[in-house]
Write an enzyme that holds these catalytic residues in place. Structure first.
Site, PDB file in Angstrom:
ATOM      1  N   SER A 198      40.720  10.715  40.269  1.00 15.76           N
ATOM      2  CA  SER A 198      41.772  11.648  40.710  1.00 15.76           C
ATOM      3  C   SER A 198      42.908  10.891  41.413  1.00 15.76           C
ATOM      4  O   SER A 198      44.073  11.282  41.304  1.00 15.76           O
ATOM      5  CB  SER A 198      41.212  12.759  41.598  1.00 15.76           C
ATOM      6  OG  SER A 198      40.800  12.251  42.837  1.00 15.76           O
ATOM      7  N   MET A 202      34.018   0.843  43.139  1.00 17.36           N
ATOM      8  CA  MET A 202      32.846   0.698  43.992  1.00 17.36           C
ATOM      9  C   MET A 202      32.228  -0.705  43.920  1.00 17.36           C
ATOM     10  O   MET A 202      31.008  -0.843  43.857  1.00 17.36           O
ATOM     11  CB  MET A 202      31.788   1.757  43.625  1.00 17.36           C
ATOM     12  CG  MET A 202      32.319   3.174  43.657  1.00 17.36           C
ATOM     13  SD  MET A 202      33.049   3.618  45.255  1.00 17.36           S
ATOM     14  CE  MET A 202      31.578   3.927  46.189  1.00 17.36           C
ATOM     15  N   HIS A 226      40.563   4.384  51.414  1.00 21.62           N
ATOM     16  CA  HIS A 226      39.255   4.672  51.992  1.00 21.62           C
ATOM     17  C   HIS A 226      39.301   6.065  52.624  1.00 21.62           C
ATOM     18  O   HIS A 226      40.254   6.380  53.356  1.00 21.62           O
ATOM     19  CB  HIS A 226      38.919   3.607  53.049  1.00 21.62           C
ATOM     20  CG  HIS A 226      37.577   3.813  53.667  1.00 21.62           C
ATOM     21  ND1 HIS A 226      36.407   3.534  52.996  1.00 21.62           N
ATOM     22  CD2 HIS A 226      37.220   4.326  54.874  1.00 21.62           C
ATOM     23  CE1 HIS A 226      35.390   3.842  53.771  1.00 21.62           C
ATOM     24  NE2 HIS A 226      35.847   4.325  54.918  1.00 21.62           N
ATOM     25  N   ASP A 270      41.087  -7.556  52.362  1.00 21.65           N
ATOM     26  CA  ASP A 270      40.799  -8.932  52.779  1.00 21.65           C
ATOM     27  C   ASP A 270      39.327  -9.215  52.491  1.00 21.65           C
ATOM     28  O   ASP A 270      38.702  -8.468  51.734  1.00 21.65           O
ATOM     29  CB  ASP A 270      41.197  -9.136  54.263  1.00 21.65           C
ATOM     30  CG  ASP A 270      40.353  -8.291  55.200  1.00 21.65           C
ATOM     31  OD1 ASP A 270      39.374  -7.647  54.740  1.00 21.65           O
ATOM     32  OD2 ASP A 270      40.656  -8.284  56.417  1.00 21.65           O
ATOM     33  N   GLY A 293      36.671  -8.733  54.137  1.00 19.26           N
ATOM     34  CA  GLY A 293      35.653  -7.841  54.702  1.00 19.26           C
ATOM     35  C   GLY A 293      35.557  -6.525  53.928  1.00 19.26           C
ATOM     36  O   GLY A 293      36.255  -6.320  52.941  1.00 19.26           O
TER      37      GLY A 293
END
Ligand code: GRF
Length: 225
Positions: free
Chosen positions: A22, A99, A118, A150, A152
């Site tokens: 979406s 994912m 996110h 980045d 992380g």
């Protein structure tokens, strides 16, 4: 006479998705209606049959399905994805419900040129199952965040956020749906700011040039009398 702005090369997007797509759709729609000065050069999904591929095909976009399960390790998978993006001449990599964790191979190929969305107000609730985490914690506001990627997980400099109230009656599904509506608004905006070369990253802060006046009005939930 030719208008130089009109002939300028558009920012070429490579969009990576794993699911329904979406967010991809909101970017397709904005590119099509001209409110986003970018073009989608390639859509890659890592999951065969992902809804995102169907949406991209319906819009006549170039697609690739690169199934991560066919690769022995993350680096080899990432190398294949990077090669596809590079041969499509991608300027900006847009993770839209992708994912997979991005490896150093990928980051090095597109330095400060990978963004992610996110469904929480980072740095609160990184990772998975975010609506459950927000409800369990009892926050009164959640929202969504677009950030540079980045090394992380959901840690890169923040470009734009939208705040969404959490209601007493919310379930994970209703909260996710309210947040998703805002995702569809902020992701195209973040891409537009990049297309206009208006972002400057200073340490952790992403500054907009020229600066924009934002509303100093605080939000309250529950509301004040
Ligand atoms: C969105 O909530 C996004 O924030 C998260 O995954 C979801 C993808 O939704 N990273 P869609 O595939 O764009 O509909």
């Amino acid at each position: 006479m030719t208008n130089p702005a009109a002939t300028q090369r558009k920012l070429r997007l490579g969009i990576l998705a794993s699911g329904g797509g979406s967010n991809l759709q909101s970017i397709i729609d904005r590119c099509q209606n001209g409110s986003l000065a970018a073009e989608i050069a390639l859509v890659i999904a890592n999951v065969p049959g992902a809804g995102a591929l169907e949406r991209a095909n319906s819009a006549g976009l170039a697609t690739r399905c690169i199934d991560h399960k066919s690769f022995n390790d993350r680096q080899t998978f990432d190398r294949e994805v990077v090669a596809a993006l590079q041969s499509a001449g991608v300027d900006l990599v847009v993770l839209a419900g992708f994912m997979r964790i991005i490896s150093a191979v990928f980051l090095k190929a597109f330095p400060q040129r990978i963004i992610n969305i996110h469904p929480a107000l980072l740095p609160a609730f990184p990772g998975l199952h975010v609506q459950k985490k927000a409800l369990d914690y009892g926050v009164k506001f959640s929202g969504c965040t677009v950030h540079f990627v980045d090394g992380g997980v959901d840690t890169g400099p923040i470009i734009i956020q939208a705040v969404v109230p959490v209601l007493d009656t919310d379930t994970e599904e209703t909260l996710a749906a309210r947040i998703l509506q805002e995702e569809h608004r902020i992701y195209p905006k973040a891409i537009q700011l990049i297309a206009e070369s208006r972002l400057r990253v200073h340490e952790r802060r992403v500054l907009i040039e020229p600066p924009v006046e934002s509303s100093p009005t605080p939000l309250h939930n529950p509301p004040l009398d």
